[in-house]
Motif scaffolding. Structure first.
Motif, PDB file in Angstrom:
ATOM      1  N   ARG A  25     -12.291  50.469 -48.041  1.00 38.67           N
ATOM      2  CA  ARG A  25     -12.319  50.576 -46.575  1.00 38.67           C
ATOM      3  C   ARG A  25     -13.741  50.346 -46.074  1.00 38.67           C
ATOM      4  NH1 ARG A  25      -9.433  53.698 -42.529  1.00 38.67           N
ATOM      5  NH2 ARG A  25     -10.820  54.405 -40.887  1.00 38.67           N
TER       6      ARG A  25
ATOM      7  N   SER B  24     -15.193  49.641 -41.973  1.00 42.27           N
ATOM      8  CA  SER B  24     -15.220  50.465 -40.765  1.00 42.27           C
ATOM      9  C   SER B  24     -13.817  50.832 -40.301  1.00 42.27           C
ATOM     10  CB  SER B  24     -15.939  49.732 -39.625  1.00 42.27           C
ATOM     11  OG  SER B  24     -17.294  49.561 -39.937  1.00 42.27           O
ATOM     12  N   GLY B  25     -12.806  50.248 -40.912  1.00 41.43           N
ATOM     13  CA  GLY B  25     -11.438  50.559 -40.486  1.00 41.43           C
ATOM     14  C   GLY B  25     -11.128  50.020 -39.109  1.00 41.43           C
ATOM     15  N   THR B  26     -11.649  48.819 -38.793  1.00 41.32           N
ATOM     16  CA  THR B  26     -11.344  48.205 -37.495  1.00 41.32           C
ATOM     17  C   THR B  26     -10.323  47.083 -37.645  1.00 41.32           C
ATOM     18  OG1 THR B  26     -13.250  46.763 -37.782  1.00 41.32           O
ATOM     19  CG2 THR B  26     -13.574  48.730 -36.440  1.00 41.32           C
TER      20      THR B  26
ATOM     21  N   LEU C 184     -23.095  47.113 -40.610  1.00 34.93           N
ATOM     22  CA  LEU C 184     -22.291  46.639 -39.498  1.00 34.93           C
ATOM     23  C   LEU C 184     -22.745  45.235 -39.101  1.00 34.93           C
ATOM     24  CD1 LEU C 184     -21.978  49.848 -37.285  1.00 34.93           C
ATOM     25  CD2 LEU C 184     -20.693  49.182 -39.329  1.00 34.93           C
TER      26      LEU C 184
ATOM     27  N   SER D 240     -14.328  54.480 -49.265  1.00 39.14           N
ATOM     28  CA  SER D 240     -15.019  54.039 -48.063  1.00 39.14           C
ATOM     29  C   SER D 240     -16.435  53.607 -48.412  1.00 39.14           C
ATOM     30  CB  SER D 240     -15.070  55.175 -47.038  1.00 39.14           C
ATOM     31  OG  SER D 240     -16.035  54.873 -46.046  1.00 39.14           O
TER      32      SER D 240
ATOM     33  N   ALA E 119     -18.871  47.140 -34.442  1.00 34.63           N
ATOM     34  CA  ALA E 119     -18.349  48.234 -35.264  1.00 34.63           C
ATOM     35  C   ALA E 119     -17.904  47.811 -36.661  1.00 34.63           C
ATOM     36  CB  ALA E 119     -17.155  48.887 -34.545  1.00 34.63           C
TER      37      ALA E 119
ATOM     38  N   ALA F 192     -18.651  53.096 -46.076  1.00 34.68           N
ATOM     39  CA  ALA F 192     -19.407  53.316 -44.837  1.00 34.68           C
ATOM     40  C   ALA F 192     -20.825  53.825 -45.088  1.00 34.68           C
ATOM     41  CB  ALA F 192     -18.652  54.281 -43.928  1.00 34.68           C
TER      42      ALA F 192
END
Lengths: 402, 481
Positions: free
Chosen positions: B72, B74-76, B116, B92, B140, B94
């Motif tokens: 995963r 940013s999960g956008t 990002l 993740s 994002a 992130a």
């Protein structure tokens, strides 16, 4: 899976369903959230917090300590709200979520906080008395006994300043009621005097409300809406006769502007609350006649309750007094003060404090303009930790020195 | 109900990272059950590694335990690609958000996957550089996620999609093996697997480091808004501009409903009464920009554009782009949910397919809006709805199927840039034969023989060769296939 009943406690305020469902989970808020930036955790992001609210709303989860931690890690800086294309009103949602979270908090912490928010803040004399106690403690250097994290958030109360009066009225012209406020009146008295001078210079008869009379913002932000309503009524009663209402702390002006919403269900007060809200100006929105105060370069900190909650800033006011304003270049990220946040979440607050202080120092400006007491305490502490000599001052003091 | 990994499993991961970077509370896991789509999956455990070594350790442990893994960013994402099923482990990236190196001489940058997209461009702006692919979610979304979906964006019309900007990658496979692909050399030795891994949607491994090509900022840019009385007229302008030999840096279309929703957020004084709005950006040398601007203005006049509004300055240009890039989110002003499609049709069929889409909306009594990359025929019909109304959800489902079928029927493809994920998985046979699908499944198996990487995504169940049968993945709440 069918939609189950909500798990909110019906006896407390809660996030509204119509607000919660507005979030489409696009994630555009993520980069604007200071706590997501620090942790990379969905649980510390606006989207995640809203998803948690929605899970409770739809009966998939209950309000437990995990829910409470997520809501308490939030700064309520509302940077997400300004970034949200869907217009999700996150500020009022987090207030509802925190009211729901209250029963999960340790009893002792709840008791102390409740006593402060509902016992002391609504009573101006007690607020002032607390100020004197703090002043005495500081004079005796008892503040050294507090843990370092709390020391950074302690208001700069001074006995000398408490003894110096603030004029009750000043100037000529239409009536402007100037909110005395709680923390400002106890710990930022030079700013209070400068505020009176600026309001008078802008062409009003500046008249102070009850000394140390709180607007109710802190109580509202921390899940005590009834206490907040009581304080709102007290302030409305003494401010509604004015042409304009002035507050010099970003949290106060932002909150007074929501009085209409806060008292909408109270027929005796709704219209009066709306009227006071509509007449409210933040001090930084006033336009005193330009005059060169020889300010030179001034770094500008945007308080979240100015930038995100009200979409205003102090640059116009400062430039009118001849300042060369420089931005901090951090996109207006929260300094971590955020009301009681620096006390309740000291670790996260310390990291944000450092980031902000570094951004201020990097501008090279000798002074930073800060128009909120929490931010002022936080940024001053951060600068001290860096060993920086940059001075923290409210825009009112800068444009109208004694 | 949500699946939990046993506490012993959690403790073993916590021993690899620190406890704060392993998430197992049911409510907290639930937040990792979603991405930007509407599917709610079932996440068993979340880990947040910070280095390649930690990713390797987590992948080895998952391998030993036989746990499926969903990477995963940013999960956008919008196709359910990052939605875990059946209690899978979510990994993740992130916290892997460092820009490791910038080399202005190539120019390129070596970054971790959680950086990002917009942060990278911001970080190299002082060098006169930027990272070209610019999805609407660029503020994002992560570079890692961009690699996974082979993300596009408005400026990909002239500069190409993500695949054209990836020079090298480090990828950790399902068993913890680390593979390095490509590099700054123009042509790597052996098979060039980069083109396969980019767009792999997390089914091949976890990309832990990416070397991206950076692009020089154009010396001059002009951004224009053209409003049209009909969608057909705007479509004709798109064809006219490209027909005149101009490939704009970006050419985006928004229809009236979309413009109204966006204007409520950005307040850019957009022409809310026009049937369609075209945002055209041209860049290059001053002479190129001047001549291309003239072509756009001429074609606009010929095709019935009301007025050509040229961005006066950088602030106004930024406002135009903010309008375009916040379009999807702004839809919540109309309904609480949206279903965003992503299909591509030949540019010459744009007008016809748009008419069909509006027809489908009318037939099924749904609000369908359009905002899309007109220049490359990449459509994004967006259906606004309320998922609390099951009957409405049924109609949204039906409309989605009709739209996809209509696009494929005129020679289009399933996805332009969002990926296949869960959402389009079962539509794959519309464009691929059983043999095609099996070949793809075999290639996937070469990377991940056990099928533990992002299982049940991209390829329909039963595509795989050999005897390995994936768990079908009980479909998550909110999904339809």
């Amino acid at each position: 899976m069918g939609v189950s009943a909500s798990n909110w406690d019906p006896s407390r305020p809660a996030p509204l369903e119509e607000d919660v469902v507005k979030c489409v989970a696009c994630g555009l808020c993520l980069p604007h959230c200071p706590t997501f930036r620090l942790t990379g955790r969905e649980t510390a992001s606006p989207r995640g917090r809203i998803a948690a609210m929605r899970a409770v709303e739809e009966g998939h989860a209950v309000v437990d300590s995990s829910f409470t931690t997520m809501m308490d890690e939030c700064l309520a800086c509302r940077a997400c709200e300004a970034a949200c294309p869907s217009g999700v009103p996150f500020g009022r949602m987090i207030e509802g979520a925190r009211a729901q979270a209250e029963p999960t908090r340790p009893v002792a912490a709840r008791g102390i906080r409740r006593a402060g928010l509902t016992g002391v803040l609504p009573r101006p004399r007690l607020v002032m008395a607390a100020g004197w106690l703090l002043g005495i403690a500081r004079a005796l250097r008892l503040d050294r006994l507090a843990p370092a994290a709390h020391r950074a958030s302690s208001p700069p109360v001074s006995l000398t300043e408490l003894r110096r009066p603030i004029p009750r009225t000043l100037g000529e012209g239409p009536l402007a009621r100037v909110l005395s406020g709680c923390v400002m009146d106890v710990a930022f008295r030079p700013t209070q005097r400068a505020t009176m001078r600026v309001v008078a210079a802008a062409g009003y008869t500046a008249s102070r409300t009850t000394p140390a009379g709180c607007c109710g913002a802190l109580a509202m932000h921390y899940g005590q809406p009834e206490a907040a309503r009581a304080m709102a009524r007290a302030r409305i009663a003494e401010m509604e006769d004015a042409e304009i209402v002035v507050a010099n702390a970003s949290g106060c002006s932002a909150h007074i502007r929501t009085y209409g919403e806060l008292l909408a269900d109270d027929p005796a007060w709704a219209a009066r609350a709306e009227q006071v809200a509509a007449r409210t100006r933040d001090l930084i929105e006033l336009q005193p006649p330009p005059r060169d105060a020889g300010l030179g370069t001034v770094a500008v900190h945007d308080a979240c309750h100015h930038l995100h909650a009200q979409g205003i800033g102090p640059r116009g006011l400062l430039a009118g007094a001849g300042a060369h304003c420089v931005d901090l270049g951090d996109g207006g990220r929260c300094c971590g003060a955020a009301g009681l946040y620096s006390v309740l979440q000291p670790e996260m607050a310390a990291r944000l404090r450092r980031q902000k202080a570094e951004a201020v120092a990097a501008t090279g400006a000798p002074v930073v303009a800060v128009a909120n007491p929490g931010c002022a305490i936080q940024i001053a502490a951060g600068l001290r930790e860096l060993g920086s000599s940059v001075r923290v001052a409210h825009p009112a003091e800068l444009i109208s020195p004694e | 109900m949500a699946t939990t990994q046993a506490p012993a499993v959690r403790d073993r991961f916590a021993a690899l990272l620190d406890p704060g970077r392993v998430i197992d509370h049911p409510l907290e896991r639930r937040l990792y059950g979603r991405d930007g789509s509407i599917a709610q999956g079932d996440c068993g455990l979340v880990v947040l590694p910070e280095t390649t070594a930690e990713v390797v350790a987590c992948m080895r442990l998952a391998h030993d335990l036989g746990i499926p893994v969903v990477p995963r960013g940013s999960g956008t994402g919008l196709c359910g690609g990052a939605v875990p099923l059946d209690g899978a482990l979510v990994l993740s990236v992130a916290r892997m958000s460092r820009i490791l190196e910038v080399d202005p001489s190539v120019p390129c940058a070596r970054v971790e996957p959680g950086v990002l997209n917009l942060d990278l461009s911001t970080a190299v702006r002082h060098l006169g550089l930027h990272y070209a692919p610019d999805p609407s979610s660029q503020q994002a979304c992560s570079i890692g996620g961009n690699v996974a979906t082979n993300a596009g964006g408005p400026h990909c019309l002239a500069s190409g999609v993500t695949a054209q900007h990836i020079l090298g990658m480090e990828i950790v496979l399902a068993d913890g093996e680390v593979l390095r692909l490509g590099g700054t050399a123009p042509d790597p030795p052996g098979y060039d697997l980069r083109g396969f891994v980019v767009g792999g949607e997390g089914t091949l491994g976890v990309v832990t480091e990416i070397t991206v090509r950076l692009s020089r900022n154009p010396p001059h840019v002009t951004t224009m808004l053209l409003d049209f009385p009909t969608v057909a007229a705007a479509g004709a302008a798109v064809g006219g501009i490209i027909g005149a030999g101009v490939i704009p840096a970006a050419m985006e279309m928004m229809d009236q409903k979309m413009v109204v929703a966006v204007e409520a957020f950005v307040r850019a004084d957009l022409p809310v009464e026009a049937a369609a709005l075209l945002l055209v950006e041209v860049d290059g040398t001053a002479a190129e920009v001047a001549s291309h601007t003239a072509v756009v203005e001429r074609v606009g006049a010929e095709t019935g554009a009301g007025r050509v509004r040229v961005a006066r300055d950088e602030a106004e240009r930024a406002l135009f782009w903010k309008a375009r890039k916040s379009a999807f989110g702004a839809v919540a002003r109309i309904a609480p949910n949206y279903y965003l499609h992503d299909c591509v049709v030949p540019r010459t069929r744009l007008v016809e397919i748009l008419a069909r889409i509006y027809e489908i909306g009318a037939e099924l009594d749904l609000v369908i809006m359009n905002v899309f990359h007109a220049g490359d025929g990449n459509l994004h019909p967006l259906i606004a709805f309320d998922r609390r109304d099951p009957e409405q959800v049924e109609r949204v489902h039906a409309a989605g199927t009709l739209i996809i079928e209509a696009c494929v029927a005129v020679g289009g493809v399933l996805s332009g840039e969002h990926g296949i994920g869960l959402e389009k998985r079962d539509f794959m046979p519309l464009t691929f034969s059983a043999t095609d699908l099996e070949a793809q499944a075999c290639a996937r198996e070469a990377f991940d023989p056990e099928g533990r990487m992002n299982p049940a995504k991209v390829l329909p169940i039963g595509s795989r060769c050999g005897e390995i049968v994936l768990d079908a993945g009980s479909l998550p709440e909110g999904t339809w296939l």
